[in-house]
Write a protein that holds these residues in place. Structure first.
Motif, short mmCIF file in Angstrom:
data_model
loop_
_atom_site.label_atom_id
_atom_site.label_comp_id
_atom_site.label_asym_id
_atom_site.label_seq_id
_atom_site.Cartn_x
_atom_site.Cartn_y
_atom_site.Cartn_z
N ASN A 285 -25.80 -38.32 -9.50
CA ASN A 285 -26.75 -38.98 -10.40
C ASN A 285 -27.41 -38.05 -11.41
OD1 ASN A 285 -26.33 -41.52 -9.44
ND2 ASN A 285 -28.16 -41.63 -8.18
N GLU A 286 -27.68 -36.82 -11.02
CA GLU A 286 -28.38 -35.91 -11.95
C GLU A 286 -27.60 -35.66 -13.23
OE1 GLU A 286 -29.79 -32.31 -10.26
OE2 GLU A 286 -31.49 -33.26 -9.26
N PRO A 287 -26.31 -35.32 -13.16
CA PRO A 287 -25.57 -35.11 -14.42
C PRO A 287 -25.49 -36.37 -15.27
CG PRO A 287 -24.41 -34.11 -12.57
CD PRO A 287 -25.50 -34.95 -11.98
N ILE A 288 -25.34 -37.54 -14.61
CA ILE A 288 -25.29 -38.79 -15.37
C ILE A 288 -26.59 -39.00 -16.13
CG2 ILE A 288 -25.15 -41.30 -15.16
CD1 ILE A 288 -23.37 -40.88 -12.70
N ALA A 289 -27.72 -38.77 -15.45
CA ALA A 289 -29.03 -38.96 -16.09
C ALA A 289 -29.24 -37.98 -17.24
CB ALA A 289 -30.13 -38.80 -15.05
N ARG A 290 -28.87 -36.71 -17.04
CA ARG A 290 -29.06 -35.72 -18.11
C ARG A 290 -28.23 -36.07 -19.34
NH1 ARG A 290 -28.90 -31.87 -13.79
NH2 ARG A 290 -26.74 -31.35 -14.31
N GLU A 291 -26.99 -36.46 -19.11
CA GLU A 291 -26.12 -36.80 -20.23
C GLU A 291 -26.62 -38.04 -20.96
OE1 GLU A 291 -21.42 -37.84 -21.18
OE2 GLU A 291 -22.09 -37.55 -19.11
N ALA A 292 -27.04 -39.05 -20.21
CA ALA A 292 -27.53 -40.29 -20.81
C ALA A 292 -28.80 -40.05 -21.62
CB ALA A 292 -27.78 -41.34 -19.74
N ASN A 293 -29.73 -39.28 -21.08
CA ASN A 293 -30.97 -39.00 -21.82
C ASN A 293 -30.70 -38.19 -23.08
OD1 ASN A 293 -32.61 -40.39 -20.08
ND2 ASN A 293 -33.39 -38.60 -19.00
N GLU B 12 -27.91 -38.32 -24.87
CA GLU B 12 -27.31 -39.24 -25.83
C GLU B 12 -28.35 -40.19 -26.42
OE1 GLU B 12 -24.15 -41.23 -23.87
OE2 GLU B 12 -22.73 -39.59 -24.10
N ASP B 13 -29.33 -40.63 -25.59
CA ASP B 13 -30.36 -41.56 -26.06
C ASP B 13 -31.53 -40.85 -26.72
OD1 ASP B 13 -28.80 -43.53 -24.99
OD2 ASP B 13 -29.97 -43.76 -23.15
N ASN B 14 -31.48 -39.51 -26.71
CA ASN B 14 -32.55 -38.71 -27.32
C ASN B 14 -33.92 -39.07 -26.72
OD1 ASN B 14 -33.61 -36.74 -29.02
ND2 ASN B 14 -33.99 -38.20 -30.68
N CYS B 15 -33.97 -39.07 -25.39
CA CYS B 15 -35.23 -39.39 -24.72
C CYS B 15 -35.33 -38.56 -23.45
CB CYS B 15 -35.31 -40.89 -24.39
SG CYS B 15 -34.13 -41.42 -23.14
N THR B 16 -36.48 -38.65 -22.79
CA THR B 16 -36.70 -37.95 -21.53
C THR B 16 -37.24 -38.96 -20.52
OG1 THR B 16 -38.97 -37.36 -22.16
CG2 THR B 16 -37.23 -35.76 -22.66
N GLY B 17 -37.36 -38.52 -19.29
CA GLY B 17 -37.90 -39.40 -18.25
C GLY B 17 -36.82 -39.92 -17.33
N HIS B 18 -37.21 -40.86 -16.50
CA HIS B 18 -36.30 -41.40 -15.49
C HIS B 18 -35.19 -42.21 -16.13
CE1 HIS B 18 -38.64 -40.10 -12.02
NE2 HIS B 18 -39.73 -40.57 -12.60
N PHE B 19 -33.97 -42.00 -15.64
CA PHE B 19 -32.85 -42.83 -16.04
C PHE B 19 -32.54 -43.85 -14.95
CE2 PHE B 19 -28.22 -43.67 -16.17
CZ PHE B 19 -28.13 -44.22 -17.44
N TRP B 20 -32.70 -43.44 -13.67
CA TRP B 20 -32.48 -44.34 -12.54
C TRP B 20 -33.82 -44.96 -12.14
CZ3 TRP B 20 -27.55 -45.10 -12.24
CH2 TRP B 20 -26.66 -44.06 -12.54
#
Length: 323
Positions: free
Chosen positions: A144-152, A154-162
């Protein structure tokens, strides 16, 4: 109140677990966001690749999976006997493909000599890594951590992804395992993302029907993304179906693949035809033989998460009264 993970995961009760991770704030994990016009479909392959590679590195077998638009499902089997059989070198190489590790570990892997105190540190560290490589929480962290870092990024944001920590459900019987696997494999069909199970991309049932996982491409994709340093093992296949129970020790699923495929196809067909999840009856069945009734099986296979949550609340209430 959430219960500690060690109270939810117990190998002595069952090695089989259903795991779900969902995105927060209506974020897209994969698929096309019509509101913003952003296409996240490119993530789907990478997520599926990481699931398969991590299952090969960890002492965890993968029974079923489905990568959806804002969540994913896994059905896993925890296999501590696998990590216990690995040599210390294998443990360090497996963990080293995910994390660099302390300097002493790096020196050892390069073949440099270690003094006695460093050797003792290495032994303690190896024991910790061996335990982590059989732990579901560490498996999910590495996923989950790499998925969240990559998604944030790409979305140019920070914070929780899950939206929260992953949810794990113990599958305490063969019926629970079978119905949960069917529930996971039919997810894309119920969501109208695919017409039939064999046409549902990024699912375990399609991989079983048409195995074509590209290991070389998957490794290169993860290395290029800096989420994998190396891959020192061979790809672990999905946990196999071993057929009916026999006298000798069985490590696979106690059903035949033929019966399971037929059961999944049958389940899709007998869902009410006015629902969008129904598989058209004009499509030839995957298999022709069937030996199960509809009622309870449909409830188990089509409403697994809802029924589990209800049963779990009842069990927690019963335990509180007993205490």
């Amino acid at each position: 109140m959430p219960r500690p993970r060690e109270q939810l995961i117990s190998i002595s009760d069952t090695p089989y677990y259903h795991v779900v991770s969902r995105c927060v704030r209506r974020t897209f994990l994969c698929g096309y966001d019509r509101t913003t016009g952003t296409d996240y479909e490119h993530r789907r392959h990478r997520i599926e690749e990481r699931i398969r590679l991590l299952a090969s590195l960890f002492a965890i077998d993968l029974c079923a999976y489905a990568v959806m638009s804002n969540h994913y499902h896994l059905v896993v089997k925890l296999c501590p006997e696998q990590s216990e059989a690995w040599t210390d070198e294998e443990v360090l190489e497996r963990w080293g493909s995910l994390y660099r590790g302390p300097l002493i570990v790096q020196r050892h892997l390069k073949g440099e000599p270690l003094v006695a105190a460093e050797r003792r540190f290495l032994d303690r560290t190896t024991a910790i890594y061996r335990k982590r490589l059989g732990d579901l929480s560490w498996f999910m962290k590495c996923l989950n951590e790499p998925i969240a870092r990559e998604a944030n990024r790409e979305d140019n944001c920070t914070g929780h992804f899950w939206e929260s920590r992953f949810k794990s459900q113990a599958l305490l019987s063969d019926q629970a395992l079978l119905s949960c696997m069917a529930y996971v494999d039919l997810n894309p069909v119920r969501a109208a993302m695919a017409e039939t199970p064999e046409a549902s991309d990024h699912t375990s049932i399609k991989e079983r029907l048409n195995p074509k996982f590209d290991l070389v491409q998957a490794i290169q994709s993860q290395v290029d993304s800096r989420y994998l340093r190396q891959f020192p093992v061979s790809l672990k296949p999905l946990l196999n179906f071993e057929g009916n129970e026999r006298n000798e020790l069985q490590r696979g699923i106690l059903f035949s693949l033929r019966d399971y495929l037929e059961l999944v196809d049958y389940t899709g067909r007998i869902i009410h035809p006015t629902k969008r999840a129904a598989i058209p009856t004009s499509i030839p069945p995957i298999l022709t033989r069937l030996g199960l009734s509809q009622g309870e099986w449909l409830s188990e296979a089509c409403e697994f998460e809802a029924r589990y949550a209800q049963n779990q609340r009842a069990e927690q209430s019963r335990r509180r009264r007993a205490a």
